[in-house]
Design an enzyme around this catalytic site. Structure first.
Site, PDB file in Angstrom:
ATOM      1  N   LYS A  54       0.841  -1.194   0.000  1.00 54.34           N
ATOM      2  CA  LYS A  54       0.000   0.000   0.000  1.00 54.34           C
ATOM      3  C   LYS A  54       0.878   1.245   0.000  1.00 54.34           C
ATOM      4  O   LYS A  54       1.928   1.276   0.662  1.00 54.34           O
ATOM      5  CB  LYS A  54      -0.896   0.014   1.237  1.00 54.34           C
ATOM      6  N   HIS A  81     -10.551  -8.033  -7.988  1.00 57.16           N
ATOM      7  CA  HIS A  81     -10.326  -7.573  -6.619  1.00 57.16           C
ATOM      8  C   HIS A  81     -10.877  -8.553  -5.587  1.00 57.16           C
ATOM      9  O   HIS A  81     -12.056  -8.922  -5.643  1.00 57.16           O
ATOM     10  CB  HIS A  81     -11.009  -6.210  -6.435  1.00 57.16           C
TER      11      HIS A  81
HETATM   12 MG   LIG Z   1      -7.028  -2.270  -4.134  1.00 61.32          MG
END
Ligand SMILES: [Mg+2]
Length: 292
Positions: free
Chosen positions: A92, A223
Site C-alpha cells: 500500500k 479484486h
Molecule cells: Mg485495491
C-alpha cells in the site's frame, strides 16, 4: 443445496446509493450460488464450465503490505509469501509524506530483487498532480501496476495518467455495475481492470464486462474474493492475476493451493468450497434451492 448468509461485522454500505448497493450484494450472492450449482450439476469446476484457458493463475499477495506495517515486517511477510508459492507482492502507498512511500518501496524492491513482480495500491488517496509525481518517481522500479491512484470515478484522470506513464494503471474494484466499468474501458482509464464480482452483482455481470475488457485489450486482475475470482480469471483470454487474500479462509473447509507463483484451480465441481463449522455458527439466515 443450502446457501447461508453470513453477517459480516464490517459490512459497509458507503459509496453512492447505499440501498442499491445492499440490494446488489444480495443479488450477487444468489447469482454466485446459481453458477456454483450449475457447475456442480455439470460435474465441472466453474473455470472449466466457463471454458478455462489455464489450470492455474499468477497470484500476488496484498495482506502483508499495509500502510501501518513497519517496513521490516513488510519485508518479512513478503519473503514468507514467496516461500508459500505466491508470485507477486503488493504494498500500500499513500502515506501523508510521499517520500516515505518512495523509501518503503525502494526498500522492498531492494529486498526482493528485480525479478519479483511488485505492485502498489494507493486506494484513491491522491489527487491528479500527486499521482503523476509518484508515477514519474517510480518509473524505473518496473512495477507491474499502480492501483487506484485516483478517485475511483475519475476516469478522465486515470486516462491521463495511463497515457503519461509507462507503468500500467489498474483500477475498478470500487465500481458497482457493468455500466460504470464500460465508462472506465471507453475512457481508456486503465491498462488493467480490477472488477469485483460480488460488488458488480455477481458472476453474470462480471462475465459481461470481462468480455468488453478483453475486446479493449485490457489485462484482468480481479479484486479480493479469490475463491470466486480464481475461476473467472482462469477463463479470461489474456494472462491475468488473482489477488491472494486469506481473510475468507474461516468460512470454508478447503484451502487454495499456491505453487511456483501461481494459484491452482481446484478440480472439485463448482467453486470447490464447502462451508465450515465456524461459518455455520455465524449464519443468521439461509435459503434452499435446487440440488447439486
Ligand atoms: Mg485495491
Amino acid at each position: 443445496m443450502t446457501y447461508e448468509f453470513v453477517r459480516r461485522p464490517s459490512e459497509d454500505l458507503h459509496g453512492p446509493h447505499p440501498p442499491r448497493l445492499a440490494l446488489l450484494r444480495a443479488l450477487a450472492a444468489v447469482d454466485v450460488a446459481l453458477w456454483d450449482l450449475k457447475a456442480k450439476r455439470a460435474g465441472l469446476p466453474l473455470a472449466k464450465l466457463l471454458g478455462a484457458y489455464r489450470d492455474s493463475v499468477r497470484t500476488y499477495n496484498t495482506s502483508g503490505g499495509f500502510l501501518h506495517a513497519p517496513i521490516e515486517e513488510v519485508k518479512a511477510r513478503a519473503s514468507q509469501s514467496l516461500a508459500d508459492g505466491i508470485g507477486g507482492i503488493k504494498i500500500k502507498v499513500g502515506q501523508p509524506d510521499m517520500k516515505e512511500d518512495l523509501r518503503r518501496l525502494a526498500a522492498v524492491r531492494e529486498h526482493l530483487g528485480d525479478d519479483v513482480p511488485l505492485m502498489v495500491d494507493a486506494n484513491q488517496q491522491w489527487d491528479r498532480a500527486s499521482a503523476l509525481r509518484f508515477g514519474r518517481a517510480v518509473e524505473d522500479l518496473g512495477l507491474v501496476w499502480i492501483e487506484e491512484p485516483l478517485d475511483a470515478y475519475d476516469a478522465e484522470g486515470h486516462a491521463q495518467l495511463a497515457a503519461a506513464l509507462d507503468t500500467p494503471i489498474a483500477t475498478g474494484e470500487m465500481l458497482s455495475s457493468v455500466a460504470e466499468h464500460v465508462r472506465l474501458i471507453e475512457a481508456r482509464a486503465a491498462d488493467i481492470i480490477q472488477p469485483d464480482a460480488p460488488r458488480v452483482g455477481g458472476i453474470t455481470p462480471f462475465l459481461r464486462l470481462a468480455t468488453l475488457a478483453d475486446h479493449a485489450g485490457l489485462q484482468l486482475a480481479p479484486h479480493f474474493a479469490m475463491e470466486i475470482h480464481l475461476h473467472l480469471a482462469a477463463a479470461y483470454p489474456r494472462e491475468p492475476w488473482v489477488e491472494h487474500f486469506e481473510w475468507l479462509n474461516p468460512l470454508f473447509e478447503e484451502r487454495l493451493e499456491t505453487r511456483d507463483g501461481r494459484m491452482i484451480v481446484p478440480d472439485r465441481p463448482g467453486l470447490g468450497f464447502t462451508l465450515s463449522e465456524q461459518c455455520r455458527k455465524w449464519t443468521v439466515d439461509s435459503v434452499e434451492f435446487g440440488r447439486a
